[in-house]
Write a protein that holds these residues in place. Structure first.
Motif: not given
Length: 215
Positions: A43-60
């Motif tokens: 969950a901590a890694e996911i939080m880091d991705i979301l906060m810093w926009n490190r990867e695409p988020v969302g999709g079909p």
């Protein structure tokens, strides 16, 4: 390259129903390299991705709503989306956040027609369309509840960087679901703008969302 971030727009909150985090509204989706499977992440890694926009988020997605109809993300183009992952037997965090989402729509009035709230279950075994039909209207008549088979749910959760895991209860006769509980704000083309942490007030969400309805 990491997309620009509106720095300074951070609001304290929680992640996995307990972890601290904030809301960051991004200016554009990230175009990143291949990402590891969601199941390999904490969950901590996911939080880091979301906060810093490190990867695409969302999709079909192509899932089934509370009326038994198939719904896809393409139906909501031209509207902002508030996307929330949870489950109907969640004791506190999910109903609190869904209630806040319903209040957002009420506070926006007619402008709320430009915003589509979506609830995606992370417990499809129990959260059938019929069960969602009883659950989602408690929060707002415009709230759409979505379910599907576990593989379909996992695929959408991976795209949105959502952690969830089934956890047996002590007696072994039942289970609960651990999950991250962010409210995702998506633009009119389905691109990620940012997230609201659990417990964000309806007033605060309206403050962030309303200016985007004017564009």
């Amino acid at each position: 390259m990491i997309a620009p971030i509106l720095r300074g727009i951070a609001f304290a909150g929680a992640g996995l129903a307990s972890a601290g985090t904030g809301l960051w509204l991004t200016l554009a989706p990230v175009l990143a390299a291949d990402a590891p499977p969601q199941s390999a992440r904490s969950a901590a890694e996911i939080m880091d991705i979301l906060m810093w926009n490190r990867e695409p988020v969302g999709g079909p997605f192509a899932l089934t709503d509370q009326a038994g109809h198939q719904r896809t993300d393409k139906e909501f183009r031209g509207r902002l989306m508030l996307v929330y992952f949870g489950f109907t037997t969640c004791p506190d965090v999910c109903p609190t956040d869904l209630q806040a989402i319903g209040l957002v729509l009420d506070k926006l009035g007619r402008d709320g027609d430009q915003l589509q709230p979506i609830f995606i279950t992370v417990d499809p075994e129990r959260d059938t369309s019929a069960h969602l039909a009883d659950y989602v209207p408690m929060f707002h008549p415009r709230l759409i509840g979505l379910t599907g088979n576990l593989d379909a749910i996992r695929k959408v959760a991976d795209a949105y960087k959502v952690y969830f895991a089934r956890v047996p209860l002590k007696d072994g006769a039942d289970y609960t679901v651990d999950h991250t509980a962010y409210i995702y704000l998506m633009d009119r083309e389905g691109n990620y703008l940012g997230f609201f942490p659990p417990g964000t007030s309806a007033d605060r969400m309206v403050e962030i969302i309303r200016p985007r309805l004017e564009h």
